[in-house]
Design an enzyme around this catalytic site. Structure first.
Site, PDB file in Angstrom:
ATOM      1  N   ASP A 164       7.230  20.937 -35.383  1.00 19.53           N
ATOM      2  CA  ASP A 164       8.201  20.181 -34.800  1.00 19.53           C
ATOM      3  C   ASP A 164       8.769  19.025 -35.796  1.00 19.53           C
ATOM      4  OD1 ASP A 164       7.625  21.439 -32.329  1.00 19.53           O
ATOM      5  OD2 ASP A 164       6.516  19.685 -31.366  1.00 19.53           O
ATOM      6  N   ARG A 205      14.307  26.298 -34.977  1.00 13.41           N
ATOM      7  CA  ARG A 205      14.506  25.732 -33.718  1.00 13.41           C
ATOM      8  C   ARG A 205      15.671  24.722 -33.937  1.00 13.41           C
ATOM      9  NH1 ARG A 205      10.124  22.447 -31.475  1.00 13.41           N
ATOM     10  NH2 ARG A 205       8.979  24.397 -31.026  1.00 13.41           N
TER      11      ARG A 205
HETATM   12  P1  FDA Z   1      21.348  17.310 -23.193  1.00 14.51           P
HETATM   13  O1  FDA Z   1      20.436  16.060 -23.197  1.00 14.51           O
HETATM   14  O2  FDA Z   1      22.570  16.944 -23.766  1.00 14.51           O
HETATM   15  O3  FDA Z   1      21.204  17.785 -21.770  1.00 14.51           O
HETATM   16  C1  FDA Z   1      22.022  18.827 -21.368  1.00 14.51           C
HETATM   17  C2  FDA Z   1      22.047  19.182 -19.871  1.00 14.51           C
HETATM   18  O4  FDA Z   1      20.606  19.637 -19.917  1.00 14.51           O
HETATM   19  C3  FDA Z   1      21.573  17.820 -19.071  1.00 14.51           C
HETATM   20  O5  FDA Z   1      23.067  17.327 -18.461  1.00 14.51           O
HETATM   21  C4  FDA Z   1      20.682  18.024 -18.006  1.00 14.51           C
HETATM   22  O6  FDA Z   1      21.453  18.855 -16.849  1.00 14.51           O
HETATM   23  C5  FDA Z   1      19.907  19.103 -18.610  1.00 14.51           C
HETATM   24  N1  FDA Z   1      18.544  18.646 -19.155  1.00 14.51           N
HETATM   25  C6  FDA Z   1      18.426  18.124 -20.234  1.00 14.51           C
HETATM   26  N2  FDA Z   1      17.212  17.541 -20.433  1.00 14.51           N
HETATM   27  C7  FDA Z   1      16.734  17.493 -19.382  1.00 14.51           C
HETATM   28  C8  FDA Z   1      15.551  17.232 -18.788  1.00 14.51           C
HETATM   29  N3  FDA Z   1      14.485  16.671 -19.537  1.00 14.51           N
HETATM   30  N4  FDA Z   1      15.375  17.505 -17.401  1.00 14.51           N
HETATM   31  C9  FDA Z   1      16.303  18.181 -16.685  1.00 14.51           C
HETATM   32  N5  FDA Z   1      17.458  18.362 -17.006  1.00 14.51           N
HETATM   33  C10 FDA Z   1      17.651  18.338 -18.475  1.00 14.51           C
HETATM   34  N6  FDA Z   1      13.295  17.007 -30.160  1.00 14.51           N
HETATM   35  C11 FDA Z   1      12.919  16.616 -31.342  1.00 14.51           C
HETATM   36  O7  FDA Z   1      13.335  15.509 -31.811  1.00 14.51           O
HETATM   37  N7  FDA Z   1      11.945  17.614 -31.969  1.00 14.51           N
HETATM   38  C12 FDA Z   1      11.451  18.526 -31.599  1.00 14.51           C
HETATM   39  O8  FDA Z   1      10.507  19.301 -32.281  1.00 14.51           O
HETATM   40  C13 FDA Z   1      12.047  18.949 -30.392  1.00 14.51           C
HETATM   41  N8  FDA Z   1      11.493  20.056 -29.854  1.00 14.51           N
HETATM   42  C14 FDA Z   1      12.005  20.752 -28.613  1.00 14.51           C
HETATM   43  C15 FDA Z   1      11.608  21.832 -28.399  1.00 14.51           C
HETATM   44  C16 FDA Z   1      12.219  22.608 -27.093  1.00 14.51           C
HETATM   45  C17 FDA Z   1      11.952  23.888 -26.484  1.00 14.51           C
HETATM   46  C18 FDA Z   1      13.413  21.679 -26.385  1.00 14.51           C
HETATM   47  C19 FDA Z   1      14.011  22.413 -25.380  1.00 14.51           C
HETATM   48  C20 FDA Z   1      13.600  20.577 -26.816  1.00 14.51           C
HETATM   49  C21 FDA Z   1      12.959  20.115 -28.087  1.00 14.51           C
HETATM   50  N9  FDA Z   1      13.299  18.661 -28.373  1.00 14.51           N
HETATM   51  C22 FDA Z   1      12.886  18.220 -29.571  1.00 14.51           C
HETATM   52  C23 FDA Z   1      14.006  17.808 -27.400  1.00 14.51           C
HETATM   53  C24 FDA Z   1      15.517  17.810 -27.661  1.00 14.51           C
HETATM   54  O9  FDA Z   1      15.794  17.135 -28.771  1.00 14.51           O
HETATM   55  C25 FDA Z   1      16.323  17.260 -26.684  1.00 14.51           C
HETATM   56  O10 FDA Z   1      15.798  15.908 -26.547  1.00 14.51           O
HETATM   57  C26 FDA Z   1      16.142  17.731 -25.303  1.00 14.51           C
HETATM   58  O11 FDA Z   1      16.140  19.135 -25.456  1.00 14.51           O
HETATM   59  C27 FDA Z   1      17.429  17.210 -24.508  1.00 14.51           C
HETATM   60  O12 FDA Z   1      18.556  17.722 -24.936  1.00 14.51           O
HETATM   61  P2  FDA Z   1      19.390  18.908 -24.301  1.00 14.51           P
HETATM   62  O13 FDA Z   1      19.756  19.966 -25.546  1.00 14.51           O
HETATM   63  O14 FDA Z   1      18.702  19.626 -23.267  1.00 14.51           O
HETATM   64  O15 FDA Z   1      20.798  18.480 -23.961  1.00 14.51           O
END
Ligand code: FDA
Length: 310
Positions: A135, A187
């Site tokens: 990560d 990732r």
């Molecule tokens: P964004 O935050 O822009 O959200 C897009 C849409 O997705 C939102 O409008 C909402 O509808 C939906 N959504 C997003 N998050 C949601 C939630 N928690 N609950 C409900 N709906 C939600 N970060 C990091 O710094 N280091 C790492 O190693 C990882 N590893 C990791 C693994 C995996 C499998 C995932 C999915 C995420 C991570 N992250 C991470 C976290 C990542 O950096 C980020 O904070 C979250 O994924 C939220 O961002 P989104 O890309 O989903 O988009």
């Protein structure tokens, strides 16, 4: 900007000991939407449940504020126990680890303890044909994590170790290009930590644009990409990009967090895309839980409703 303010406010409140104690006192029931359980067995059950929907799993033992070298090594032992348990349950283990949890930055016997412990974990995962993703944490750790990734990739091969890049950091597109010689399994995430404007885009639109650029660049370089986001518009654009550029559905996968957008996870799997859910488990769930709440007010509402129901 509002996103940043919301995230900062929630993380600040969640960091108060009194709030943490109040949340913990409610039992871990409130967190179970986002955390599979407290033991390896509960996590393994979640893996089996997701498999019924054609969704793959990534196991993540929670534990962020592990201080002493002995605790770090114990944590690594616990990850290895989980690998053994997964293998015994007929699962090819795919796990994520935070290098800080296993001792990154602590020198023991002349070597970084994070590297030593990561080696032990990856060696065992490799025995089982498994995979370990390193990560990515807050920005001061990025350099060391990338150097250690390169070392571990050299020792165990890209089939068994990958890492993460965060699109909110200005540096990340250069970092991605600098890894191309490894053809790494990466990732791509937006980034979950509270970072200063000196290192990270303050505007969400810029983070999203960089995210797309990173995924497209990594795909077009012929590398396997883990598209880790719940952002439907990005997911749609990646599907279109792959179609337009002849990238097959097994050259990338979508990754989402356990309990979040379960509908979307199922729909993508049913449409023939590779989908993997990141399954956190363990007793130290509070910091992970706080970050999920900080991501969107919708999650905060979900928890508040749970609290009001008592
Ligand atoms: P964004 O935050 O822009 O959200 C897009 C849409 O997705 C939102 O409008 C909402 O509808 C939906 N959504 C997003 N998050 C949601 C939630 N928690 N609950 C409900 N709906 C939600 N970060 C990091 O710094 N280091 C790492 O190693 C990882 N590893 C990791 C693994 C995996 C499998 C995932 C999915 C995420 C991570 N992250 C991470 C976290 C990542 O950096 C980020 O904070 C979250 O994924 C939220 O961002 P989104 O890309 O989903 O988009």
């Amino acid at each position: 900007m509002i996103d940043q303010m919301y995230r900062k406010a929630v993380l600040t409140v969640a960091g108060q000991k009194a709030i943490e104690n109040a949340v913990r006192a409610r039992g871990w029931g409130m967190a179970q939407r986002f955390v599979a359980g407290e033991t390896p067995q509960t996590a393994i059950q979640a893996v089996h449940d997701l498999k019924k929907d054609g969704i793959m799993a990534n196991l993540d033992l929670l534990g962020e504020f592990i201080e002493s070298p002995a605790q770090c090594t114990q944590f690594a032992d616990n990850v290895i126990t989980m690998l053994d348990a997964a293998h015994a349950a007929g699962i090819t283990p795919y796990v994520s680890i935070k290098l800080s949890s296993v001792g990154q930055g602590k020198t023991v016997d002349g070597e970084d303890l994070g590297l030593t412990n990561a080696r032990r974990i990856i060696r065992r995962a490799k025995e089982y044909g498994g995979f370990v993703c390193l990560d990515m944490e807050d920005h001061p750790r990025v350099d060391q994590t990338l150097v250690q990734f390169r070392t571990l990739h050299g020792e165990f091969g890209g089939q068994h170790v990958g890492t993460v890049l965060q699109s909110y950091l200005y540096r990340t597109e250069k970092d991605r290009a600098s890894l191309d010689d490894l053809s790494p399994n990466l990732r791509i995430v937006k980034g979950a930590y509270l970072e200063p404007e000196t290192v990270a885009y303050p505007q969400k639109a810029d983070v999203d644009a960089a995210y797309r650029r990173l995924v497209y660049a990594h795909m077009s370089a012929g590398n396997y990409v883990n598209v880790a986001t719940h952002d439907e518009s990005i997911i749609h654009d990646v599907q279109m990009y792959a179609l337009a550029h002849g990238v097959s559905k097994d050259a990338f996968e979508f990754q989402m967090l356990y309990g979040i957008r379960r509908d979307l996870q199922r729909n993508l799997a049913a449409a023939g895309y590779r989908v993997r859910a990141y399954i956190p488990y363990g007793r130290d769930w509070y910091p992970y839980f706080s970050r999920r709440i900080a991501e969107t007010p919708r999650n905060a509402m979900f928890v508040l409703r749970g609290m009001l129901k008592g």
